[in-house]
Design an enzyme around this catalytic site. Structure first.
Site, PDB file in Angstrom:
ATOM      1  N   LYS A   1     -13.548  -7.370  -7.133  1.00 15.45           N
ATOM      2  CA  LYS A   1     -13.899  -7.757  -5.762  1.00 15.45           C
ATOM      3  C   LYS A   1     -15.378  -8.105  -5.749  1.00 15.45           C
ATOM      4  O   LYS A   1     -16.220  -7.265  -6.100  1.00 15.45           O
ATOM      5  CB  LYS A   1     -13.643  -6.604  -4.793  1.00 15.45           C
ATOM      6  CG  LYS A   1     -12.187  -6.398  -4.384  1.00 15.45           C
ATOM      7  CD  LYS A   1     -12.099  -5.493  -3.157  1.00 15.45           C
ATOM      8  CE  LYS A   1     -10.700  -5.452  -2.579  1.00 15.45           C
ATOM      9  NZ  LYS A   1      -9.853  -4.403  -3.137  1.00 15.45           N
TER      10      LYS A   1
ATOM     11  N   ASP B   1      -9.513  -0.737  -9.039  1.00 20.34           N
ATOM     12  CA  ASP B   1     -10.138  -1.501  -7.966  1.00 20.34           C
ATOM     13  C   ASP B   1     -11.421  -0.770  -7.559  1.00 20.34           C
ATOM     14  O   ASP B   1     -12.499  -1.045  -8.103  1.00 20.34           O
ATOM     15  CB  ASP B   1      -9.139  -1.614  -6.803  1.00 20.34           C
ATOM     16  CG  ASP B   1      -9.696  -2.268  -5.554  1.00 20.34           C
ATOM     17  OD1 ASP B   1     -10.900  -2.568  -5.515  1.00 20.34           O
ATOM     18  OD2 ASP B   1      -8.942  -2.480  -4.586  1.00 20.34           O
TER      19      ASP B   1
ATOM     20  N   LYS C   1       0.856  -1.182   0.000  1.00 24.40           N
ATOM     21  CA  LYS C   1       0.000   0.000   0.000  1.00 24.40           C
ATOM     22  C   LYS C   1       0.895   1.235   0.000  1.00 24.40           C
ATOM     23  O   LYS C   1       1.941   1.253   0.677  1.00 24.40           O
ATOM     24  CB  LYS C   1      -0.889  -0.010   1.247  1.00 24.40           C
ATOM     25  CG  LYS C   1      -1.828  -1.217   1.332  1.00 24.40           C
ATOM     26  CD  LYS C   1      -2.940  -1.130   0.316  1.00 24.40           C
ATOM     27  CE  LYS C   1      -3.962  -2.240   0.510  1.00 24.40           C
ATOM     28  NZ  LYS C   1      -5.097  -2.131  -0.412  1.00 24.40           N
TER      29      LYS C   1
ATOM     30  N   GLU D   1      -2.143   0.138  -8.652  1.00 24.72           N
ATOM     31  CA  GLU D   1      -3.571  -0.072  -8.422  1.00 24.72           C
ATOM     32  C   GLU D   1      -4.220   1.194  -7.884  1.00 24.72           C
ATOM     33  O   GLU D   1      -3.721   1.825  -6.950  1.00 24.72           O
ATOM     34  CB  GLU D   1      -3.718  -1.229  -7.418  1.00 24.72           C
ATOM     35  CG  GLU D   1      -5.133  -1.712  -7.266  1.00 24.72           C
ATOM     36  CD  GLU D   1      -5.185  -2.919  -6.321  1.00 24.72           C
ATOM     37  OE1 GLU D   1      -4.177  -3.646  -6.195  1.00 24.72           O
ATOM     38  OE2 GLU D   1      -6.242  -3.118  -5.692  1.00 24.72           O
TER      39      GLU D   1
ATOM     40  N   ASP E   1      -0.475  -0.212  -4.420  1.00 25.35           N
ATOM     41  CA  ASP E   1      -1.904   0.113  -4.363  1.00 25.35           C
ATOM     42  C   ASP E   1      -2.073   1.406  -3.579  1.00 25.35           C
ATOM     43  O   ASP E   1      -1.719   1.485  -2.406  1.00 25.35           O
ATOM     44  CB  ASP E   1      -2.658  -1.034  -3.669  1.00 25.35           C
ATOM     45  CG  ASP E   1      -4.165  -0.824  -3.640  1.00 25.35           C
ATOM     46  OD1 ASP E   1      -4.636   0.210  -4.154  1.00 25.35           O
ATOM     47  OD2 ASP E   1      -4.868  -1.708  -3.108  1.00 25.35           O
TER      48      ASP E   1
HETATM   49 MG    MG Z   1      -6.931  -2.178  -3.928  1.00 25.66          MG
END
Ligand code: MG
Length: 397
Positions: free
Chosen positions: A291, A267, A192, A242, A217
């Protein structure tokens, strides 16, 4: 005929081609009882992303009772509208209890499409839909005597995975965490990032671990004016960046993608089949993270998978994270043919101190995760653990 109507017809055509029904003899089922159990599962360590941090994960486990079968699903919202989605466990329970469950109970169901009016006609509230929708898919698989991945037409039985690592207090802790997962067999790492925690950690990871499969991300942290950061990140051969920009801004993602070489993966932006179509049409990304929670269920996830496959856009499966129930449902999605990048799934124990399914999700000798072979999800609930982490439960007949 409007474009959206033509598109809907295309989607429905694809679904009917896949033929998701109980059997060819017109068999039907009726859901007689629905249970909703709210759990809080403690995480191994605080998980921090650019929007906030959590130490435990809310899960709503759903049980649908029909004949002698119990279909199990999961809604896995985050605790506040400031973290990942506007939905919380309590908005999900409200939407389930007051709108979805009264429409689902006692209805005759022969095929997945028989409940489209319940799920497709409701605006938003995708996390609320998912628990009930995925439990229904589990019931369909169980009635048909197949595992969930077989039922949806999956082909791959071994699933490559990657570990998603939160923002750490120091580079040293980040490198130690990555080393631990690489030593345990993980071959793909995602970190992240946010402003001030982006170029340096990537440079340090490349310096210590060389040419590993590495992606980042941002969870929508940046704006287009930060482009120099992405041009710098371009030098490190990342597999993907991402969700760099705001989740509603498909156009700026298109601009950014046209100016950098690293593939952008969307995402948070991909919250529906239609949004995904728009993103692909204008070139906002080169990879899509699906997701199941974010898109409102397995049906929409399969539609997005199929659309991306037609447009030769590789996909992978992201997780919130969810309990083992959500993981197993996501693993079934991972088995589809266009899931070409490692997914965010991980063996039991990577995120949670204790999980709620039996058996555990494990990694094979190949380093991949093996799909369970039993019918439906191929796992059962560990009722002692469910009781241990239960916050509240509801029953509807
Ligand atoms: Mg993500």
């Amino acid at each position: 005929m409007g474009l959206s109507l033509i598109y809907n017809l295309f989607c429905n055509f694809n679904l009917s081609m896949r033929d998701y029904k109980l059997n060819d003899k017109g068999m039907k089922m009726k859901i007689e009882k629905i249970e909703v159990v709210h759990l809080k599962l403690p995480l191994n360590e605080t998980f921090e992303i650019s929007t906030g941090s959590i130490t435990e994960k809310d899960c709503l486990i759903i049980k649908l009772h029909a004949d002698d079968y119990i279909g199990i699903g999961e809604s896995s919202p985050t605790p506040s509208p400031y973290y990942y989605s506007y939905e919380t466990p309590y908005t999900c329970i409200h939407i389930m209890k007051d709108f979805i469950i009264p429409r689902l109970l006692k209805r005759d169901i022969k095929k997945i499409g028989d409940v489209d009016d319940i799920f497709d006609n409701m605006r938003g509230n995708n996390f609320a839909k998912v628990g009930l929708e995925t439990a229904l898919w589990d019931l369909f698989a169980k009635y048909s005597g197949k595992s969930l991945y077989e039922f949806i037409g999956g082909e791959n039985k071994e699933i490559p995975w990657k570990m998603s690592i939160g923002i750490k207090p120091s580079i040293r802790e980040l490198l130690d965490t990555i080393e631990r997962f690489l030593d345990s067999g993980c071959r793909s790492i995602k970190i992240k990032i946010k402003r001030g925690w982006d170029i340096e950690p990537v440079r340090e990871i490349r310096g210590k671990f060389g040419d590993i499969d590495l992606s980042v991300d941002a969870n929508s942290f940046y704006v287009l004016e930060d482009i120099e950061i992405f041009r710098e990140l371009d030098k490190y051969d990342l597999t993907q960046i991402e969700q760099p920009l705001h989740y509603e801004d498909l156009y700026d993602h298109h601009i950014l993608q046209s100016k950098i070489n690293t593939p952008i993966c969307l995402d948070e932006s991909i919250d529906s089949v239609t949004t995904c179509k728009n993103a692909l049409d204008i070139g906002s990304c080169k990879i899509v993270n699906i997701k199941i929670q974010r898109v409102g269920g397995l049906k929409n996830a399969i539609l997005i998978h199929d659309m991306c496959k037609k447009k030769e856009i590789p996909v992978w499966v992201g997780f919130i994270p969810e309990s083992g129930v959500g993981d197993i449902i996501g693993l079934a999605l991972c088995s589809l043919s266009n899931v070409l990048c490692p997914s965010d799934i991980s063996p039991t124990g990577a995120y949670f101190k204790e999980d709620i399914i039996i058996p555990d999700i494990t990694m094979g000798k190949s380093g991949n995760i093996k799909l369970p072979e039993g019918i439906g999800l191929g796992c059962s609930l560990d009722n002692d653990k469910v009781d241990k982490f239960k916050v509240s439960s509801f029953e509807f007949k």
